[in-house]
Design a protein around this motif. Structure first.
Motif, PDB file in Angstrom:
ATOM      1  N   ARG A  99       0.832  -1.198   0.000  1.00  0.00           N
ATOM      2  CA  ARG A  99       0.000   0.000   0.000  1.00  0.00           C
ATOM      3  C   ARG A  99       0.867   1.248   0.000  1.00  0.00           C
ATOM      4  O   ARG A  99       0.579   2.213  -0.682  1.00  0.00           O
ATOM      5  N   HIS A 100       1.931   1.239   0.782  1.00  0.00           N
ATOM      6  CA  HIS A 100       2.850   2.379   0.874  1.00  0.00           C
ATOM      7  C   HIS A 100       4.274   1.845   0.851  1.00  0.00           C
ATOM      8  O   HIS A 100       4.800   1.445   1.884  1.00  0.00           O
ATOM      9  N   PRO A 101       4.930   1.837  -0.305  1.00  0.00           N
ATOM     10  CA  PRO A 101       6.303   1.324  -0.354  1.00  0.00           C
ATOM     11  C   PRO A 101       7.300   2.347   0.187  1.00  0.00           C
ATOM     12  O   PRO A 101       7.852   3.159  -0.549  1.00  0.00           O
ATOM     13  N   VAL A 102       7.479   2.315   1.504  1.00  0.00           N
ATOM     14  CA  VAL A 102       8.333   3.288   2.188  1.00  0.00           C
ATOM     15  C   VAL A 102       9.320   2.535   3.073  1.00  0.00           C
ATOM     16  O   VAL A 102       8.965   1.563   3.731  1.00  0.00           O
ATOM     17  N   LEU A 103      10.539   3.010   3.087  1.00  0.00           N
ATOM     18  CA  LEU A 103      11.582   2.457   3.935  1.00  0.00           C
ATOM     19  C   LEU A 103      12.109   3.595   4.797  1.00  0.00           C
ATOM     20  O   LEU A 103      12.508   4.635   4.276  1.00  0.00           O
ATOM     21  N   GLU A 104      12.096   3.411   6.115  1.00  0.00           N
ATOM     22  CA  GLU A 104      12.598   4.429   7.033  1.00  0.00           C
ATOM     23  C   GLU A 104      13.863   3.906   7.701  1.00  0.00           C
ATOM     24  O   GLU A 104      13.846   2.839   8.297  1.00  0.00           O
ATOM     25  N   ILE A 105      14.935   4.671   7.577  1.00  0.00           N
ATOM     26  CA  ILE A 105      16.224   4.274   8.141  1.00  0.00           C
ATOM     27  C   ILE A 105      16.699   5.388   9.065  1.00  0.00           C
ATOM     28  O   ILE A 105      16.850   6.534   8.641  1.00  0.00           O
TER      29      ILE A 105
END
Length: 184
Positions: free
Chosen positions: A164-170
């Motif tokens: 739904r939301h292709p997000v990567l948080e680093i």
């Protein structure tokens, strides 16, 4: 009429958080300030093309997000915008504006911070977005990398998973803060 924070100047106390310990604006703050005017104009144009309304409140919320390089929550946006016509804004008003701005691709929600950040990049909704969040200065760098998107797409396809939301948080230290820690 709703004024954006940038229309009124930077007189709020969150202004100090946009500077290094020596008082100079950090790289994140300088970049965000440099892209704000063009990004707001682009948002206006895109809304016109899509036959959507960038209402004064939506524009004010987007302007408030461009006034800082750090992710901010809805209640912080209320503080940034201040009273409107003598009344404090209701959180639902901010959340409605944020929902619209997210749907149009102008804003991202960072789940790990339960906060929002303006997006000047105009990438597609299917692109993987990586957010590099600095633990020291709070700045956020947004990056898209086609090879990473392709690899993730292949993995998701193999699992028949529809993101739904292709997000990567680093989380970590940005280059600027890493250098400053090396100097200490």
């Amino acid at each position: 009429m709703v004024e954006s924070h940038s229309d009124r100047g930077r007189g709020h106390d969150h202004h100090d958080r946009d500077h290094d310990h020596d008082g100079a604006p950090c790289r994140h703050a300088r970049e965000r300030a440099a892209e704000a005017g063009e990004a707001l104009a682009r948002a206006e144009a895109i809304c016109g093309e899509r036959r959507q309304r960038l209402t004064p409140m939506r524009r004010a919320v987007l302007g408030a997000l461009y006034d800082t390089h750090k992710p901010v929550g809805a209640y912080e946006i209320i503080d940034i915008l201040g009273p409107q016509e003598g009344k404090t804004l209701a959180p639902i008003t901010i959340y409605r504006a944020l929902d619209f701005l997210i749907a149009q691709g102008f804003v991202h929600r960072l789940a790990s911070r339960n906060a929002f950040i303006a997006c000047p990049h105009g990438h597609g909704p299917e692109e993987l977005v990586a957010f590099l969040i600095c633990d020291a200065c709070g700045g956020v760098d947004e990056r898209c990398a086609p090879p990473l998107s392709q690899a993730l797409g292949q993995m998701l396809s193999a699992e028949q998973f529809k993101p739904r939301h292709p997000v990567l948080e680093i989380s970590g230290l940005c280059g600027h803060c890493s250098e400053k820690q090396g100097d200490a």
